[in-house]
Scaffold this motif. Structure first.
Motif, PDB file in Angstrom:
ATOM      1  N   ALA A 214       0.834  -1.211   0.000  1.00  0.00           N
ATOM      2  CA  ALA A 214       0.000   0.000   0.000  1.00  0.00           C
ATOM      3  C   ALA A 214       0.866   1.257   0.000  1.00  0.00           C
ATOM      4  N   LEU A 215       1.959   1.227   0.748  1.00  0.00           N
ATOM      5  CA  LEU A 215       2.893   2.359   0.760  1.00  0.00           C
ATOM      6  C   LEU A 215       3.556   2.525  -0.601  1.00  0.00           C
ATOM      7  N   ALA A 216       3.921   1.395  -1.222  1.00  0.00           N
ATOM      8  CA  ALA A 216       4.537   1.431  -2.546  1.00  0.00           C
ATOM      9  C   ALA A 216       3.562   1.929  -3.603  1.00  0.00           C
ATOM     10  N   PHE A 217       2.261   1.713  -3.380  1.00  0.00           N
ATOM     11  CA  PHE A 217       1.224   2.170  -4.306  1.00  0.00           C
ATOM     12  C   PHE A 217       0.917   3.655  -4.145  1.00  0.00           C
ATOM     13  N   GLY A 218       0.920   4.135  -2.911  1.00  0.00           N
ATOM     14  CA  GLY A 218       0.448   5.489  -2.618  1.00  0.00           C
ATOM     15  C   GLY A 218       1.224   6.586  -3.313  1.00  0.00           C
ATOM     16  N   PHE A 219       2.556   6.496  -3.299  1.00  0.00           N
ATOM     17  CA  PHE A 219       3.376   7.575  -3.862  1.00  0.00           C
ATOM     18  C   PHE A 219       3.211   7.714  -5.372  1.00  0.00           C
ATOM     19  N   PRO A 220       3.385   6.638  -6.163  1.00  0.00           N
ATOM     20  CA  PRO A 220       3.176   6.799  -7.611  1.00  0.00           C
ATOM     21  C   PRO A 220       1.735   7.140  -7.976  1.00  0.00           C
ATOM     22  N   ALA A 221       0.752   6.653  -7.182  1.00  0.00           N
ATOM     23  CA  ALA A 221      -0.648   6.974  -7.471  1.00  0.00           C
ATOM     24  C   ALA A 221      -0.903   8.473  -7.333  1.00  0.00           C
ATOM     25  N   LEU A 222      -0.308   9.084  -6.299  1.00  0.00           N
ATOM     26  CA  LEU A 222      -0.456  10.529  -6.113  1.00  0.00           C
ATOM     27  C   LEU A 222       0.257  11.293  -7.231  1.00  0.00           C
ATOM     28  N   MET A 223       1.437  10.820  -7.593  1.00  0.00           N
ATOM     29  CA  MET A 223       2.173  11.440  -8.693  1.00  0.00           C
ATOM     30  C   MET A 223       1.394  11.337 -10.007  1.00  0.00           C
ATOM     31  N   LEU A 224       0.746  10.184 -10.221  1.00  0.00           N
ATOM     32  CA  LEU A 224      -0.045   9.992 -11.439  1.00  0.00           C
ATOM     33  C   LEU A 224      -1.235  10.958 -11.466  1.00  0.00           C
TER      34      LEU A 224
END
Length: 287
Positions: A214-224
């Protein structure tokens, strides 16, 4: 992301050489190790557990995993190899035409006129065409020529980590179901044999992986999310909500992704020429 970006920006200004020599390798290594870890976890453990090692879904999972990983690493590499420096302009376009001179701005560091929307990067030590931001994960600036690759890099990072999180949750729920109701598991934990304890503790370890995912998902998802806003308005990261250059979504997509538009999701090596060289920018017409 804003806090992290501003923190990195502040540190990079204070210690640019250290940021490049230490921050870049560590950031790139984080992406490479993380991608390898989650790919291996999914392909050798989670997907076979859910669907069976010899199933059609497992084979399709391999195809999907390879395609996503190929695009993560391929777009990351293409982003690094493609320069958006003003020096990449065709010969003869490094200086403005007389009628354009009032649109160009003078860079005190480079000591010459630069095209509209270009800005100097202290880390790259040059001006960038339509500079979006400096990315530690690709070890260079994101600008006119490589914005396409950065967009798909972030997109596939988000897609890969989201698929990984979903399958981890499904596999975790499957394990809980096989062990019975939760209250039975807690009772079994008190009275368990060594084998039962391993199974139950394995579930808790599994959900720690979900949290990491979930942590690995959160950062790129926000950047996207930010990059979709930038594409929608034809803006840049530091002027994200500006509509000065907004020419409509389709045209904006072409200015970033090139003439083949959304087809560039297939591969970073798919040819998709940009509409112009990045030195001339059409502004939105007043209503």
């Amino acid at each position: 992301m804003c806090i992290l970006t501003e923190t990195c920006r502040h540190y990079a200004k204070l210690h640019p050489k250290m940021f490049v020599n230490i921050g870049h390798p560590l950031s790139v290594l984080l992406v490479l190790v993380g991608t390898a870890f989650f790919f291996s976890l999914q392909m050798f453990y989670v997907v076979p557990n859910i669907f069976g090692a010899d199933s059609l879904m497992n084979k399709l999972g391999w195809l999907a995993g390879i395609f996503v990983t190929y695009n993560i690493l391929g777009n990351m590499l293409a982003c690094y190899l493609t320069s958006s420096s003003v020096e990449s302009l065709p010969k003869g376009r490094e200086f403005p035409e007389p009628e354009e001179e009032h649109l160009w701005r003078y860079c005190e560091v480079c000591e010459k006129l630069m095209p509209p929307r270009s800005w100097h990067c202290a880390l790259c030590k040059c001006c960038m065409l339509k500079r979006d931001h400096h990315c530690a994960f690709t070890a260079n600036c994101i600008g006119h020529n490589n914005h396409r690759y950065f967009f798909w890099f972030i997109f596939y990072l988000t897609l890969g980590t989201s698929l990984s999180m979903v399958t981890l949750l499904i596999d975790g729920l499957r394990k809980v179901w096989l062990l019975g109701p939760l209250h039975s598991n807690l009772k079994a934990l008190l009275l368990a044999t060594a084998t039962q304890k391993i199974e139950i503790y394995g579930i808790y370890g599994h959900y720690l992986l979900v949290l990491l995912n979930a942590l690995a998902f959160g950062f790129p998802a926000l950047m996207l999310a930010f990059q979709i806003q930038i594409m929608d308005s034809n803006a840049t990261y530091y002027k994200m909500f500006s509509r000065l250059y907004d020419l409509g979504f389709r045209k904006n997509c072409q200015l970033i992704l090139g003439q083949r538009g959304l087809w560039t999701f297939v591969s970073p090596w798919l040819k998709s020429p940009l509409p112009h060289d990045g030195s001339r920018w059409q502004m939105k017409q007043a209503a």
